[in-house]
Design a protein around this motif. Structure first.
Motif, PDB file in Angstrom:
ATOM      1  N   UNK A 295       0.915  -1.115  -0.042  1.00 60.34           N
ATOM      2  CA  UNK A 295       0.033  -0.097  -0.094  1.00 60.34           C
ATOM      3  C   UNK A 295       1.056   1.259  -0.103  1.00 60.34           C
ATOM      4  N   UNK A 296       0.620   2.274  -0.915  1.00 63.36           N
ATOM      5  CA  UNK A 296       1.173   3.382  -0.894  1.00 63.36           C
ATOM      6  C   UNK A 296       0.733   4.011   0.391  1.00 63.36           C
ATOM      7  N   UNK A 297       2.036   4.810   1.040  1.00 65.21           N
ATOM      8  CA  UNK A 297       1.808   5.395   2.426  1.00 65.21           C
ATOM      9  C   UNK A 297       2.025   7.007   2.276  1.00 65.21           C
ATOM     10  N   UNK A 298       0.997   7.659   2.746  1.00 61.85           N
ATOM     11  CA  UNK A 298       1.030   9.117   2.782  1.00 61.85           C
ATOM     12  C   UNK A 298       1.652   9.646   4.117  1.00 61.85           C
ATOM     13  N   UNK A 299       1.425   8.961   5.139  1.00 61.28           N
ATOM     14  CA  UNK A 299       1.964   9.542   6.475  1.00 61.28           C
ATOM     15  C   UNK A 299       2.187   8.174   7.450  1.00 61.28           C
ATOM     16  N   UNK A 300       3.524   8.209   7.717  1.00 58.41           N
ATOM     17  CA  UNK A 300       3.889   7.249   8.853  1.00 58.41           C
ATOM     18  C   UNK A 300       4.296   7.722  10.247  1.00 58.41           C
ATOM     19  N   UNK A 301       3.313   7.207  11.165  1.00 67.91           N
ATOM     20  CA  UNK A 301       3.461   7.687  12.571  1.00 67.91           C
ATOM     21  C   UNK A 301       3.900   6.670  13.427  1.00 67.91           C
ATOM     22  N   UNK A 302       4.960   7.072  14.318  1.00 66.49           N
ATOM     23  CA  UNK A 302       5.445   6.087  15.165  1.00 66.49           C
ATOM     24  C   UNK A 302       5.462   6.785  16.618  1.00 66.49           C
ATOM     25  N   UNK A 303       4.880   6.036  17.462  1.00 66.19           N
ATOM     26  CA  UNK A 303       4.604   6.514  18.797  1.00 66.19           C
ATOM     27  C   UNK A 303       4.513   7.881  18.970  1.00 66.19           C
ATOM     28  N   UNK A 304       3.636   8.588  18.579  1.00 62.55           N
ATOM     29  CA  UNK A 304       3.206   9.827  18.704  1.00 62.55           C
ATOM     30  C   UNK A 304       2.504  10.313  19.958  1.00 62.55           C
ATOM     31  N   UNK A 305       3.195  11.045  20.717  1.00 58.36           N
ATOM     32  CA  UNK A 305       2.613  11.762  21.851  1.00 58.36           C
ATOM     33  C   UNK A 305       2.505  13.278  22.027  1.00 58.36           C
ATOM     34  N   UNK A 306       1.542  13.775  22.674  1.00 57.65           N
ATOM     35  CA  UNK A 306       1.362  15.010  22.627  1.00 57.65           C
ATOM     36  C   UNK A 306       0.767  15.491  24.115  1.00 57.65           C
ATOM     37  N   UNK A 307       1.609  16.427  24.696  1.00 56.72           N
ATOM     38  CA  UNK A 307       0.829  16.904  26.150  1.00 56.72           C
ATOM     39  C   UNK A 307       0.753  18.389  25.962  1.00 56.72           C
ATOM     40  N   UNK A 308      -0.436  18.786  27.004  1.00 49.29           N
ATOM     41  CA  UNK A 308      -0.739  20.098  27.128  1.00 49.29           C
ATOM     42  C   UNK A 308      -0.743  20.407  28.597  1.00 49.29           C
ATOM     43  N   UNK A 309       0.166  21.177  28.943  1.00 49.04           N
ATOM     44  CA  UNK A 309       0.373  21.563  30.443  1.00 49.04           C
ATOM     45  C   UNK A 309       0.377  20.074  31.311  1.00 49.04           C
ATOM     46  N   UNK A 310       1.259  19.308  31.042  1.00 49.14           N
ATOM     47  CA  UNK A 310       1.558  18.066  31.763  1.00 49.14           C
ATOM     48  C   UNK A 310       0.390  17.293  31.557  1.00 49.14           C
ATOM     49  N   UNK A 311      -0.385  17.449  30.761  1.00 48.49           N
ATOM     50  CA  UNK A 311      -1.426  16.282  30.531  1.00 48.49           C
ATOM     51  C   UNK A 311      -1.640  15.913  29.079  1.00 48.49           C
ATOM     52  N   UNK A 312      -1.736  14.699  29.013  1.00 43.84           N
ATOM     53  CA  UNK A 312      -1.550  13.761  27.613  1.00 43.84           C
ATOM     54  C   UNK A 312      -2.804  14.124  26.874  1.00 43.84           C
ATOM     55  N   UNK A 313      -2.442  14.713  25.656  1.00 47.30           N
ATOM     56  CA  UNK A 313      -3.657  14.986  24.564  1.00 47.30           C
ATOM     57  C   UNK A 313      -3.813  13.738  23.568  1.00 47.30           C
ATOM     58  N   UNK A 314      -2.495  13.180  23.399  1.00 45.37           N
ATOM     59  CA  UNK A 314      -2.363  12.056  22.412  1.00 45.37           C
ATOM     60  C   UNK A 314      -1.245  11.043  23.190  1.00 45.37           C
ATOM     61  N   UNK A 315      -1.433   9.698  22.969  1.00 45.79           N
ATOM     62  CA  UNK A 315      -0.770   8.876  23.810  1.00 45.79           C
ATOM     63  C   UNK A 315      -0.236   7.716  22.924  1.00 45.79           C
ATOM     64  N   UNK A 316       0.982   7.669  22.631  1.00 45.74           N
ATOM     65  CA  UNK A 316       1.489   6.560  21.732  1.00 45.74           C
ATOM     66  C   UNK A 316       0.741   5.987  20.594  1.00 45.74           C
ATOM     67  N   UNK A 317       0.621   6.930  19.650  1.00 46.86           N
ATOM     68  CA  UNK A 317      -0.064   6.483  18.510  1.00 46.86           C
ATOM     69  C   UNK A 317       0.650   6.170  17.438  1.00 46.86           C
ATOM     70  N   UNK A 318       0.635   4.911  16.763  1.00 49.64           N
ATOM     71  CA  UNK A 318       1.381   4.457  15.695  1.00 49.64           C
ATOM     72  C   UNK A 318       0.373   4.042  14.530  1.00 49.64           C
ATOM     73  N   UNK A 319       0.622   4.581  13.536  1.00 49.80           N
ATOM     74  CA  UNK A 319       0.004   4.315  12.312  1.00 49.80           C
ATOM     75  C   UNK A 319       0.718   4.594  10.862  1.00 49.80           C
ATOM     76  N   UNK A 320       0.124   3.760   9.749  1.00 53.32           N
ATOM     77  CA  UNK A 320       0.637   3.911   8.641  1.00 53.32           C
ATOM     78  C   UNK A 320      -0.561   4.381   7.809  1.00 53.32           C
ATOM     79  N   UNK A 321      -0.515   5.670   7.291  1.00 49.55           N
ATOM     80  CA  UNK A 321      -1.908   5.880   6.591  1.00 49.55           C
ATOM     81  C   UNK A 321      -1.747   5.886   5.146  1.00 49.55           C
ATOM     82  N   UNK A 322      -2.815   5.716   4.107  1.00 43.63           N
ATOM     83  CA  UNK A 322      -2.520   5.465   2.799  1.00 43.63           C
ATOM     84  C   UNK A 322      -2.418   6.868   1.943  1.00 43.63           C
ATOM     85  N   UNK A 323      -2.244   6.526   0.569  1.00 42.95           N
ATOM     86  CA  UNK A 323      -2.406   7.420  -0.144  1.00 42.95           C
ATOM     87  C   UNK A 323      -3.863   7.434  -0.779  1.00 42.95           C
ATOM     88  N   UNK A 324      -4.368   8.232  -1.443  1.00 46.15           N
ATOM     89  CA  UNK A 324      -5.496   8.444  -2.432  1.00 46.15           C
ATOM     90  C   UNK A 324      -6.698   7.810  -1.617  1.00 46.15           C
TER      91      UNK A 324
END
Length: 252
Positions: free
Chosen positions: A1-30
């Motif tokens: 499958x053609x990949x548009x975005x590859x994400x490995x263990x993405x985490x984002x925090x605001x003011x020490x609070x997790x908004x996104x926690x350890x997201x891993x994805x391979x997203x397709x094109x088209x």
């Protein structure tokens, strides 16, 4: 499958609070991909992190096999309308022309071909007759169609739209959805943060279901299942007794 975005263990925090926690994805094109989840699930944060608009706490993101800084011109973004100052005095045609700025040198000015493309994009969204209006004079649905036209004028490969159907009339929604399908058929990849679960199966090829972490991802028919919805919405999903997901009501 053609990949548009590859994400490995993405985490984002605001003011020490997790908004996104350890997201891993391979997203397709088209593909036309919906991003769903309850209020506060991190949907808008997710697409902003992918575009480099907010810092990530950890993890890696590759877009079209490159870093975001190398492919920024290939990405178009339509934010939520309530995050845009509609009182700013600017004409509709000039809003759409802003989509050409990534292709214009910092010392240059829009050329005739840029203006022609902007007008063509206004025609595609049915707003050419409003080109000399102030953006603040338009209805919510009309404004959203103008911002879609701006994204089209950028001639991007990837499109990120944050709740483009929220608070707009049905005519505008149908026009925008048809345009998104056309973009996909032209080989573009579209990611849409979406809140109306009754339209999910009609609108999207694939779904990303979030609630701060990844609940499920895949083909819409494989993801839009009661067990996943109950996990994402923490048991607050209720169904009308006709057995249709299209009749779902979610209490946030």
């Amino acid at each position: 499958m053609k990949t548009s975005i590859a994400i490995e263990q993405l985490s984002v925090s605001y003011h020490n609070e997790k908004a996104l926690d350890m997201i891993t994805l391979s997203l397709p094109k088209e593909k036309l991909v919906g991003i769903i989840g309850p209020n506060g699930a991190g949907k808008s944060t997710f697409i902003k992190a992918l575009m480099g608009m907010i810092p990530k706490q950890s993890g890696s993101i590759s877009i079209l096999d490159e870093s975001i800084n190398k492919v920024r011109k290939k990405i178009a973004y339509v934010p939520q309308r309530n995050h845009i100052d509609m009182d700013f005095p600017v004409l509709v045609e000039d809003v759409v022309l802003m989509g050409r700025y990534p292709h214009i040198s910092w010392w240059g000015r829009p050329k005739k071909k840029d203006r022609q493309l902007a007008l063509h994009c206004l025609e595609k969204v049915g707003m050419i007759d409003f080109r000399k209006r102030q953006i603040g004079e338009l209805s919510g649905g009309q404004q959203q169609r103008v911002f879609i036209a701006r994204a089209l004028a950028q001639e991007a490969q990837l499109f990120f739209l944050d709740e483009p159907f929220a608070g707009i009339d049905i005519t505008s929604e149908q026009i925008i959805f048809q345009l998104l399908k056309e973009l996909k058929n032209e080989g573009k990849t579209i990611f849409v943060v979406h809140h109306d679960l009754s339209k999910v199966t009609d609108y999207f090829d694939q779904l990303i279901m979030l609630n701060k972490t990844l609940i499920a991802y895949g083909k819409t028919e494989d993801v839009f299942l009661l067990e996943n919805l109950e996990r994402a919405y923490e048991g607050k999903a209720a169904f009308v007794s006709n057995g249709s997901f299209g009749s779902m009501v979610v209490s946030n």
